[in-house]
Structures are given as structure tokens and as C-alpha cells.
Design an enzyme around this catalytic site. Structure first.
Site, PDB file in Angstrom:
ATOM      1  NE  ARG A  72      -2.859   0.744   3.894  1.00 23.40           N
ATOM      2  CZ  ARG A  72      -3.637   0.866   4.500  1.00 23.40           C
ATOM      3  NH1 ARG A  72      -4.824   0.167   4.426  1.00 23.40           N
ATOM      4  NH2 ARG A  72      -3.275   1.305   5.749  1.00 23.40           N
ATOM      5  CE  LYS A  82      10.934  -0.796  11.962  1.00 25.01           C
ATOM      6  NZ  LYS A  82      11.024  -2.144  12.401  1.00 25.01           N
ATOM      7  CB  SER A 127       0.909   1.835  18.008  1.00 28.92           C
ATOM      8  OG  SER A 127       1.989   2.383  18.282  1.00 28.92           O
ATOM      9  CD  GLU A 177      -3.383   5.251   6.420  1.00 26.78           C
ATOM     10  OE1 GLU A 177      -4.456   4.992   7.126  1.00 26.78           O
ATOM     11  OE2 GLU A 177      -3.733   6.137   5.716  1.00 26.78           O
ATOM     12  CB  CYS A 200      -5.855  -0.238  12.243  1.00 29.25           C
ATOM     13  SG  CYS A 200      -5.927  -0.780  10.204  1.00 29.25           S
ATOM     14  CD  GLU A 209      -5.882  -0.299  17.500  1.00 26.07           C
ATOM     15  OE1 GLU A 209      -4.977   0.150  18.234  1.00 26.07           O
ATOM     16  OE2 GLU A 209      -6.003  -0.129  16.479  1.00 26.07           O
TER      17      GLU A 209
END
Ligand code: NAP
Length: 487
Positions: free
Chosen positions: A169, A184, A239, A260, A294, A391
């Protein structure tokens, strides 16, 4: 699954750092083990990259940036198109590798390869649609020209939950736009990314355009890149706390940034919804990727007229899902990524139960090897239960009832995150009103799955900014230059 086949796939992985088109042992010669979360056994060791490797990777990216930017868009697109085909050809190998290192069931790993490859196809098509604007100056004299150019060398940092798709993506649009990059990958799942780099090279990607540095020391290794003014952009998926730190580092040289970050998706079911569809889609929204997504539905807000029925039907569905190693036949729920994640899920469930929640199914760890947690449905959630705010990142579905639309929207928006929300209703006016009132970047309307390479993926509030995929995805890798033309 046959052990020999697993071994065969592990042997396909290049275990070094990929710098300037070469596989290197890494400057220190150190390696680290990648673990199978289903067995807690080591799979294979890979090079443990150092700051020197990261700098060498940026050197390689910078050395070819100009030439790559000048490579015809059609050629960049064709490379992506070949990579798309190669990923599909090699889907079985990639999927097994991903299941071994991350734990997701093999069918889901295959679906991720297909989804991940689609970013290459989508951006192969976008590479030739980079355009600008030519217009008459409103004052009449002169013309205005705007053009789009590659941002320059990028640092792409990816998480462990979708080891291929979160990479493609970013890599897809960067290649399409003419940017070079240092990737990475997450230390728990570097193997899929290493094999992906090899496949991109086989697809004809010139040496140095893509460099990959696996490491156990993320911050030490990426730190020097933020200090280096040749780096022009960072794109991060992970995160929110880490994203915040990286934004601070990026401020030093005022890098272009895409973030993101975390989510806390509300799943709203109104009284008029098709309950069969709402339950079917809830299974997908909650259980895809073992809940480690997510965009996973984090909390179910259900109208009081159907809340009990929804919760008991969801419990029945989740209760019969097969838990086990993702390589085994029929397994639908793999292990969580590590002991820490499993403990966090267990603590959130214990906290909710301690505050009065009822366990309709699950609510416990499974087995003594591997990080398994049973699919869980909880009802009667207290307002102060931690899992409404945090979360969960695991297979736990808290169901809470509401009585009015306003109450549902307020509950949905009561979060610092704003990535995605799901809305189930058959009333068109209500659907539009609710969708407009939700403070999120994406909505699944009568659907439990929103991810699509052809659509803009991303959040608002502390879920981040920037979009991946769709028409906007490539813009993250392009800079606009405006030229005032005097005739
Ligand atoms: P994480 O701990 O933030 O790690 C993400 C990546 O950042 C990994 O490669 C990690 O390396 C690296 N990293 C960690 N600390 C760093 C630092 N100080 N400097 C540079 N790099 C650093 O997140 P995670 O636990 O892997 O992933 C789960 C999170 O990602 C969840 O919050 C989830 O919602 C989010 N996520 C968001 C999206 C989205 O599109 N919005 C998609 C997927 C996941 P190591 O592996 O070495 O720690």
C-alpha cells in the site's frame, strides 16, 4: 500442513538486509530469530540491521532517485504490473510464510496476498495518470502551470498485522510516483517483506529503488534517517504513540508525513437493520485477522430492541469458530502475535467482567503453547469499561445497547480515534444522517469490510492523516510545483 513444505518456504526467504539490490549480512553480522506465534518456536533468523545499514540503504536510495524519477511512468507501471502477476503466482508461498510468522489462518493470508497485490495493479494504472494543470491567469496576462513531481527518498515503516498489504500500500504508490525508498518492516514479521523485495527485484525494479532493513532496534536504526536531510518523506502504519514520536522527529527537517494509526471502530446496528446481514458482517468486521486489525469492529452499539438477539447470535457464531495454528485445515482463528498482546486482551476482558459484563462465549486463553485466546462475546458492558476506549486488537466483541439515534452517534464518536465506523440500517434517511455525523475517515454502510485498493483508506483525529489507495494514494508521494508563465 507438512513440515517439509514449511521448511521449503522458509528456505525461499533471503535473510539479509536488501541494500542497493544486494542482500547483505548487515553491518554488525548480528541476526535475530523470528518466532511462530502458534508454537512459540523459532522459524528462521534474519540480519539484525544497524544504523549503518539504514544509512547505506538511504545512500542507495538517493543514488538512484534522479534516474528513477526520470524513468518513463509507463515503465514504472509495467514493473508494478509484473510484480502484481508475480505475487499472484507466488501466492501460496507468500501466504504460508505470512501464516508462519504472523499466525493468521492460511485462507486469510491468501486473501491478504491478493489484496496486497491489487495495490500494485491499481498503482500500475495510476503511474500513467500523474497530471497537472494549465490555466489562464484570471487577470488575463500570463498562464498558470502546475506539475507533479516525486517527493524524493521515503522511509516506509510497516506493522506486523498485515505484513504484505501494509507494505504494498506504500511501496506501490511510491514506485508509481517515481520515489525511491527504505522500508523497515516490523521485527515480528520481516519474512514476507524480504520475499516481497526479492519478487520486486525479479519483476525488474532497478537496484536501489527499494531497500529493506529488518531490525530489532527500530528507533536506533531509523533515527539517523530523520537526521539526514536527504530523506524527504516518512509514511508510517502503526500505533498512535509511535506515530506521535515519529511526527516529532519528522519536524526536524519538515518531512512530508503520512500516518495510518490506531482505531477503535464502532459498529452500529439500528432497530430496522437486516439482522442476518448485521451478524454475518459482524463476524468479518470482528474476526478478520484474529481481530488484530486497525479497522476491526472494537465495540458493538446495538439498538435495545435487537441487542440481546444480536449478542446471542454473534456469540453462537463466534463460539463455533475453530481456533488453532493457521496452517491446519478448517482453522478460522489463529494465535495473537505475542504474549503481551494476549495478556492485554485478557486484561481488557477481565476489566469488563469485573465491572459487570456477562461472558456469552469465550473469555479465556486457549492451550498452553501459542498465544491463543478464545473468540469472546460480552454483553452488559459498563460505561467505564476499558475496552470501550482502548483498541482491543483481539477476538473480543463487547455488545452495548442504545435507545436513540443521537445516543448511538454520540457513543460512536466518543473516542480519540476516527478511522472507521460500521452502520447497519435499511432506512436511507437515517443512514445518510448517521454517516454524515460520524467523525471518521471511512464508513462501512451495511458492510463489515471497507478495505479496497481502489478506495481512499485513512482516518481523522488520532487515527492519523493522509490516504492510502484510491485516487489520493499516489498524491502522498508527489509534490506540486507551480510555474507562473509570462507570455
Ligand atoms: P507499532 O508498535 O507502532 O509498530 C509499527 C512499526 O513501527 C513497526 O515496524 C515497529 O518496529 C516500528 N516502530 C516502533 N517504534 C518505533 C520507533 N520509535 N521508531 C521507529 N519505528 C518504530 O505498532 P504495531 O503494534 O506493530 O501495530 C499495531 C498498530 O498499528 C495498531 O494500533 C493498529 O491500529 C495500527 N495499524 C493501523 C493501520 C491503519 O491503516 N490505520 C493499519 C494497520 C495497523 P518493531 O516491530 O521493531 O517494534
Amino acid at each position: 500442513m507438512d513440515k517439509a513444505r514449511e521448511q521449503q518456504v522458509l528456505e525461499l526467504v533471503p535473510t539479509g538486509a536488501f541494500v542497493g539490490g544486494e542482500w547483505r549480512a548487515g553491518a554488525s553480522g548480528a541476526t535475530f530469530e523470528v518466532e511462530d506465534p502458534a508454537t512459540q518456536e523459532p522459524l528462521i533468523s534474519v540480519a539484525d540491521g544497524t544504523p549503518a545499514d539504514a544509512t547505506a540503504a538511504l545512500d542507495a536510495a538517493c543514488a538512484v532517485q534522479e534516474e528513477w524519477a526520470a524513468t518513463p511512468p509507463r515503465e514504472r507501471g509495467e514493473i508494478l504490473r509484473r510484480a502484481f502477476a508475480l505475487l499472484n503466482e507466488r501466492a501460496d508461498d507468500l501466504a504460508l510464510l505470512m501464516t508462519l510468522e504472523m499466525g493468521k489462518p492460511i485462507a486469510e493470508a491468501k486473501a491478504e496476498v491478493t489484496y496486497g497485490a491489487e495495490f500494485f495493479r491499481w498503482f500500475s494504472e495510476e503511474a500513467v495518470r500523474i497530471d497537472g494543470r494549465w490555466s489562464v491567469n484570471p487577470a488575463g496576462a500570463g498562464r498558470l502551470l502546475t506539475m507533479k513531481q516525486p517527493v524524493g527518498p521515503c522511509l516506509l515503516i510497516t506493522p506486523w498485522n498485515f505484513p504484505i498489504a501494509m507494505g504494498t500500500r506504500k511501496i506501490g504508490p511510491a514506485i508509481a510516483a517515481g520515489c525511491t525508498m527504505v522500508v523497515k518492516p516490523a521485527q515480528q514479521t520481516p519474512l514476507s517483506m524480504l520475499l516481497l523485495a526479492e519478487l520486486l527485484s525479479q519483476a525488474g525494479l532497478p537496484d536501489g529503488v527499494l531497500n529493506v532493513v529488518p531490525t530489532t532496534k527500530a528507533s536506533d536504526v531509523t533515527g539517523p534517517l530523520f537526521d539526514d536531510d536527504r530523506l524527504r518523506k516518512v509514511s508510517f502504519t502503526g500505533s498512535t504513540p509511535v506515530g506521535r514520536q515519529l511526527m516529532e522527529l519528522a519536524s526536524k527537517h519538515v518531512l512530508r508525513v503520512s500516518m495510518e494509526l490506531g482505531g477503535n471502530a464502532p459498529y452500529l446496528v439500528f432497530g430496522d437493520a437486516d439482522l442476518d446481514a448485521a451478524v454475518d458482517q459482524a463476524v468479518i468486521a470482528k474476526m478478520r485477522n484474529i481481530g488484530e486489525s486497525c479497522v476491526a469492529a472494537n465495540r458493538f452499539h446495538v439498538h435495545e430492541s435487537v441487542a440481546d438477539e444480536f449478542a446471542s447470535r454473534l456469540a453462537e457464531r463466534l463460539g463455533r469458530m475453530k481456533v488453532g495454528r493457521g496452517t491446519e485445515d478448517g482453522v478460522e482463528v489463529g494465535p495473537l502475535i505475542d504474549g503481551k498482546q494476549r495478556d492485554k486482551v485478557a486484561e481488557l476482558v477481565d476489566d469488563a467482567v469485573g465491572k459487570g459484563a456477562k461472558v456469552l462465549t469465550g473469555g479465556e486463553r486457549v492451550g498452553d503453547r501459542g498465544y491463543f485466546y478464545a473468540p469472546t462475546v460480552l454483553s452488559g458492558i459498563a460505561d467505564d469499561a476499558d475496552l470501550l476506549r482502548e483498541e482491543i486488537f483481539g477476538p473480543v466483541a463487547p455488545v452495548k445497547s442504545f435507545s436513540t439515534d443521537d445516543e448511538a452517534v454520540a457513543a460512536a464518536n466518543d473516542s480519540e480515534f476516527g478511522l472507521v465506523a460500521y452502520v447497519f440500517t435499511n432506512d436511507l434517511k437515517r443512514a445518510i444522517r448517521v454517516v454524515e455525523a460520524l467523525d471518521v475517515g471511512m464508513v462501512g454502510l451495511n458492510r463489515g469490510l471497507v478495505s479496497n485498493p481502489a478506495a481512499e483508506f485513512g482516518g481523522v483525529k488520532q487515527s492519523g492523516f493522509g490516504r492510502e489507495g484510491g485516487r489520493e494514494g499516489i498524491e502522498e508521494y508527489l509534490a506540486t510545483k507551480y510555474v507562473a508563465v509570462d507570455l
